[in-house]
Write a protein that holds these residues in place. Structure first.
Motif, short mmCIF file in Angstrom:
data_model
loop_
_atom_site.label_atom_id
_atom_site.label_comp_id
_atom_site.label_asym_id
_atom_site.label_seq_id
_atom_site.Cartn_x
_atom_site.Cartn_y
_atom_site.Cartn_z
N PRO A 6 128.93 37.33 35.29
CA PRO A 6 129.19 38.03 36.87
C PRO A 6 129.89 39.32 36.64
CG PRO A 6 130.82 36.35 36.39
CD PRO A 6 129.84 36.17 35.22
N THR A 7 129.56 40.20 37.55
CA THR A 7 130.88 41.34 37.47
C THR A 7 131.72 41.04 38.56
OG1 THR A 7 128.83 42.95 37.16
CG2 THR A 7 131.04 43.89 38.40
N VAL A 8 133.12 40.89 38.32
CA VAL A 8 134.06 40.04 39.05
C VAL A 8 134.55 41.02 40.14
CG1 VAL A 8 134.51 38.24 37.25
CG2 VAL A 8 135.59 40.37 37.07
N TYR A 9 133.99 41.22 41.06
CA TYR A 9 134.57 41.91 42.26
C TYR A 9 134.35 40.90 43.70
CZ TYR A 9 129.89 43.17 43.78
OH TYR A 9 128.70 43.20 44.52
N ASP A 10 133.61 40.13 43.52
CA ASP A 10 133.36 39.31 44.69
C ASP A 10 132.87 37.93 44.51
OD1 ASP A 10 133.31 38.74 47.35
OD2 ASP A 10 131.73 40.46 47.99
N PHE A 11 132.82 37.00 45.55
CA PHE A 11 132.29 35.73 45.31
C PHE A 11 130.72 35.76 44.84
CE2 PHE A 11 135.55 34.36 48.28
CZ PHE A 11 136.19 33.21 47.75
N ALA A 12 130.51 34.87 44.03
CA ALA A 12 128.93 34.95 43.32
C ALA A 12 128.23 34.25 44.50
CB ALA A 12 129.11 34.11 42.13
N HIS A 13 126.86 34.91 44.62
CA HIS A 13 125.92 34.40 45.49
C HIS A 13 125.01 33.21 44.99
CE1 HIS A 13 122.28 36.44 43.79
NE2 HIS A 13 123.23 37.72 43.99
N SER A 262 119.44 38.21 52.02
CA SER A 262 119.87 39.48 52.67
C SER A 262 120.98 39.35 53.69
CB SER A 262 118.72 40.27 53.29
OG SER A 262 119.06 41.33 53.90
N LYS A 263 121.79 40.19 53.14
CA LYS A 263 123.00 40.17 54.30
C LYS A 263 122.62 40.62 55.63
CE LYS A 263 126.80 40.96 50.97
NZ LYS A 263 127.82 41.77 50.35
N LEU A 265 119.85 40.11 57.13
CA LEU A 265 119.24 38.99 57.58
C LEU A 265 120.14 37.94 58.01
CD1 LEU A 265 115.77 38.61 55.51
CD2 LEU A 265 116.20 39.70 57.76
N GLY A 266 121.41 37.98 57.48
CA GLY A 266 122.13 36.91 57.95
C GLY A 266 122.05 35.73 57.08
N ASN A 267 121.29 35.71 55.99
CA ASN A 267 121.03 34.64 55.38
C ASN A 267 121.40 34.63 53.84
OD1 ASN A 267 119.00 36.26 54.28
ND2 ASN A 267 117.38 34.91 54.27
N PHE A 268 122.38 35.37 53.79
CA PHE A 268 123.12 35.77 52.52
C PHE A 268 124.28 34.62 52.11
CE2 PHE A 268 126.11 37.65 49.32
CZ PHE A 268 125.26 38.39 48.52
N PHE A 269 124.20 33.89 51.12
CA PHE A 269 125.18 32.88 50.94
C PHE A 269 125.98 32.84 49.74
CE2 PHE A 269 122.50 31.20 54.45
CZ PHE A 269 123.46 31.03 55.51
N THR A 270 127.14 32.47 49.62
CA THR A 270 127.91 32.49 48.19
C THR A 270 127.71 31.01 47.85
OG1 THR A 270 130.00 32.00 49.16
CG2 THR A 270 129.46 34.33 48.78
N ILE A 271 127.99 31.01 46.48
CA ILE A 271 128.15 29.59 46.11
C ILE A 271 129.29 28.82 46.93
CG2 ILE A 271 128.66 28.06 44.08
CD1 ILE A 271 127.78 30.53 42.19
N ARG A 272 130.44 29.52 47.05
CA ARG A 272 131.63 28.81 47.73
C ARG A 272 130.91 28.49 49.04
NH1 ARG A 272 136.99 29.27 46.39
NH2 ARG A 272 136.22 29.53 44.37
N GLU A 273 130.25 29.25 49.84
CA GLU A 273 129.88 28.78 51.11
C GLU A 273 128.93 27.45 51.07
OE1 GLU A 273 129.85 32.91 53.65
OE2 GLU A 273 128.34 32.61 52.19
N MET A 274 128.05 27.51 50.05
CA MET A 274 127.16 26.50 49.92
C MET A 274 128.14 25.10 49.72
SD MET A 274 123.99 27.04 50.61
CE MET A 274 122.57 28.30 50.34
#
Length: 441
Positions: A6-13, A262-263, A265-274
């Motif tokens: 990862p590039t560590v700037y945000d939660f991984a999707h 896609s963000k 489309l509102g269907n972009f999810f991070t691992i943390r959210e899942m």
């Protein structure tokens, strides 16, 4: 093997999660085949990047940029480690950070300049694909990995237009840092301090930990061009070599309910959210039912099926002493990591496990090889109930009330309680031994 991390700037999707799971299974299979002491798995951490700088400035206004960057990278690094561990992934052998390998990057860049494959211009150092393709040597042609001609890449590339470039396809190995940004002494006689480009980071880390050539390089299909193409070019030109890795492996894209993630489309999810909705092993199984090469369509139905399958596997095999995985499973995994075929073999062993203790043990061994059954059956049931938000004491109390209602033949009240439990996501089953329950979705 080297896998881009990862590039560590945000939660991984969740798409990043697929890559982590695929190469974790490969790591496990290689260890099974050759022994853990003979397998080195390197997964890098990119901790110097424009996206990191932007996030640090946004999240920590008023804090010195370098200090803000450290806060962002440390926090995001730990988030990633926690998330992939929850997916059942083993820690890699080595997790190098880009900022710890600046000397190796500078050495590679100097080699490329000396060999005529790179040049300094206006405090930048740039790599020349044209120079690579003009060289008379054993090196592959630029574009061989992605199977593109240079003309195709020029036509389709999103490249920075800059007056100091000799050619539009030239890409940055090193660039000057802006005031306050991370910076290091520059290579190639450049006086001002600067920082590396993305591609040279992975070439340097792979070289440091695996050498000039190694066995397997992996990552998502989106990295084939330009990142892996550029890595290959840099490494081969620096060492005048015919290859960087013997095998390149790329996992396919992940889409959600037949749509590209896609963000907008509102269907972009991070691992943390899942992970808030599903145990990590449910996500893992859903990823492994499809061959890693192929695109993967994540659906709610598939996740529900995975949850039910895991409930069954845990009930049958979690508390069994595992045996060696049978040939049908292992040979499928040796055949280009064919997890879909391995899953088919697992189902046959599950059926046999009903009447054969040896099959139960072989099922347990196979599942552990794939990274499942990390808990006891009781722990899995408890986790599932906790994740569902079901209060076990409340359920037990309602079942006791229903049992009492049935005893006094108040079937209307009994049915009402059953419906109440169903609304809570709880299914009950009556038998001679009493009433049992489980969480369903």
């Amino acid at each position: 093997m080297y896998v881009c991390g990862p590039t560590v700037y945000d939660f991984a999707h969740i798409g990043n999660g697929r890559a982590a799971i695929v190469f974790d299974v490969l790591f496990r299979v290689l260890r099974h085949r050759y022994g853990a002491e003979h397998v080195t798995y390197v997964r890098n951490i990119t901790d110097v990047d424009d996206k990191i700088n932007d996030r640090a400035a946004r999240d920590y206004p008023g804090v010195a940029l370098n200090e803000a960057i450290r806060k962002v990278t440390e926090e995001t690094y730990q988030q990633y480690q926690d998330d992939v561990a929850a997916l059942g992934c083993l820690p890699p052998t080595v997790q190098p950070r880009a900022t710890e390998h600046i000397p190796e990057m500078r050495t590679l860049i100097e080699k490329l300049v000396e060999g005529g494959f790179a040049y300094a211009a206006e405090d930048h150092v740039l790599f020349s694909p044209q120079a690579m393709n003009a060289a008379d040597s054993v090196m592959p042609r630029y574009g061989a990995l992605s199977k593109r001609s240079l003309d195709e890449m020029i036509a389709g590339a999103r490249v920075d237009v800059a007056p100091y470039k000799r050619d539009s396809t030239d890409f940055v190995l090193w660039k000057p840092s802006k005031p306050g940004e991370p910076s290091w002494p520059s290579p190639a006689g450049i006086k001002v301090e600067g920082r590396p480009g993305w591609h040279i980071e992975c070439s340097a880390m792979a070289w440091k930990h695996l050498g000039e050539k190694f066995d397997i390089h992996g990552g998502g299909i989106d990295l084939v061009f330009p990142h892996h193409e550029n890595e290959l070019a840099q490494t081969c030109c620096a060492f005048h070599s015919d290859r960087m890795a013997n095998v390149w492996m790329h996992n396919g894209f992940l889409q959600l309910e037949s749509e590209k993630m896609s963000k907008s489309l509102g269907n972009f999810f991070t691992i943390r959210e899942m992970l808030a909705d599903w145990p990590g092993e449910v996500l893992r199984l859903s990823m492994l039912k499809t061959h890693y090469h192929s695109p993967l369509d994540w659906t709610l139905k598939s996740a529900e099926e995975s949850a039910r399958t895991l409930d069954d596997w845990y009930a049958v095999a979690a508390d069994v002493e595992p045996a060696q995985p049978p040939a049908a499973v292992v040979e499928a995994l040796y055949d280009d990591l064919n997890t879909a075929q391995a899953m088919a073999a697992l189902h046959s062993f599950r059926n046999a496990a009903s009447s054969s203790e040896q099959s139960r043990k072989e099922l347990a061994g196979s599942l552990r090889l794939l990274g499942f059954l990390s808990e006891s059956a009781a722990q899995w049931e408890g986790r599932k109930r906790k994740a569902s938000g079901v209060d076990a004491k409340e359920v037990d109390a309602l079942i006791a009330e229903r049992t009492a209602a049935r005893a006094r033949k108040d079937f209307k009240e009994s049915d009402r309680i059953r419906d109440q439990l169903a609304a809570m996501g709880v299914a009950i089953k009556d038998s001679k031994e009493g009433t049992t329950w489980e969480v369903v979705r």
